[in-house]
Design an enzyme around this catalytic site. Structure first.
Site, PDB file in Angstrom:
ATOM      1  N   GLU A  46       0.823  -1.218   0.000  1.00 41.67           N
ATOM      2  CA  GLU A  46       0.000   0.000   0.000  1.00 41.67           C
ATOM      3  C   GLU A  46       0.856   1.268   0.000  1.00 41.67           C
ATOM      4  O   GLU A  46       0.488   2.268  -0.618  1.00 41.67           O
ATOM      5  CB  GLU A  46      -0.950   0.006   1.206  1.00 41.67           C
ATOM      6  N   ILE A  55       2.967  10.271  -7.592  1.00 45.29           N
ATOM      7  CA  ILE A  55       3.757  10.679  -8.758  1.00 45.29           C
ATOM      8  C   ILE A  55       2.859  10.797  -9.983  1.00 45.29           C
ATOM      9  O   ILE A  55       2.943  11.772 -10.744  1.00 45.29           O
ATOM     10  CB  ILE A  55       4.897   9.680  -9.026  1.00 45.29           C
ATOM     11  N   TYR A 143      28.811  11.127  -8.782  1.00 46.32           N
ATOM     12  CA  TYR A 143      28.366  12.519  -8.632  1.00 46.32           C
ATOM     13  C   TYR A 143      29.487  13.502  -8.957  1.00 46.32           C
ATOM     14  O   TYR A 143      29.254  14.523  -9.613  1.00 46.32           O
ATOM     15  CB  TYR A 143      27.837  12.763  -7.222  1.00 46.32           C
TER      16      TYR A 143
END
Length: 195
Positions: A46, A55, A143
């Site tokens: 859920e 979203i 990154y």
């Protein structure tokens, strides 16, 4: 939102049929070990459904993409801009590669470069930021290769697997990215968008 194409992957919209793929990683200890404490406890179906619904319904302060194989649109992971500050043009990035079979193959770096380009050129953001655990060396290298700089370190901020770890804060300014891009290109191919 438009789709963004790279060399091997695309950033595409979320779909209802992404739910089974999301369910495979949200409770996988090898995947969530690198993620925030949101994943400290098992996630019921859920919760994942509610997240996907949020979203699909859209939110003012977040935008997200599925990282998908370029040839068949198969789900590889997801990359999101959360907590977008529209006034100050700042977005916070979260990324997950959903299977260890895709680790270390450059999919996350390619997805990040595509998202950065989209965030700066299409969304007109000025700053992107993220946080990463100090032990996640693979992500930190990725990154840095995308242009992010370490801007801070929260010492012993998180408790992970019996020890305290630092959280590294990283940021990327549009002006820095443009300077790097002019010197090297963006490294993601055409990055064309289709609707």
């Amino acid at each position: 939102m438009p789709r963004v194409h790279g060399k091997r992957i695309m950033l595409r919209e979320y779909r209802r049929d992404d739910l089974p793929w999301m369910r495979q990683w949200v409770n996988d200890p090898e995947i969530v070990y690198y993620l925030s404490d949101i994943f400290l406890y098992p996630h019921p179906l859920e919760s994942t459904e509610a997240y996907l619904d949020s979203i699909l319904e859209g939110s003012q302060d977040s935008r997200g993409f599925v990282i998908a194989d370029l040839s068949d649109e198969a789900y590889i992971g997801q990359v999101n801009l959360d907590s977008i500050d529209w006034k100050n043009r700042v977005g916070r990035i979260g990324i997950v590669i959903a299977s260890t079979e895709y680790f270390g193959l450059g999919y996350g770096t390619e997805a990040m470069k595509l998202l950065i380009k989209f965030a700066f050129l299409e969304m007109n953001l000025n700053r992107l930021e993220l946080e990463v655990y100090d032990f996640n060396e693979r992500a930190i290298r990725s990154y840095l290769s995308c242009g992010f700089q370490q801007e801070g370190r929260l010492r012993e901020r998180q408790y992970k697997n019996g020890r305290y770890v630092d959280v590294i804060q990283m940021g990327l300014l549009r002006s820095d990215w443009e300077g790097q891009r002019n010197g090297q290109g963006d490294g993601v191919g055409e990055g064309k968008e289709t609707r």
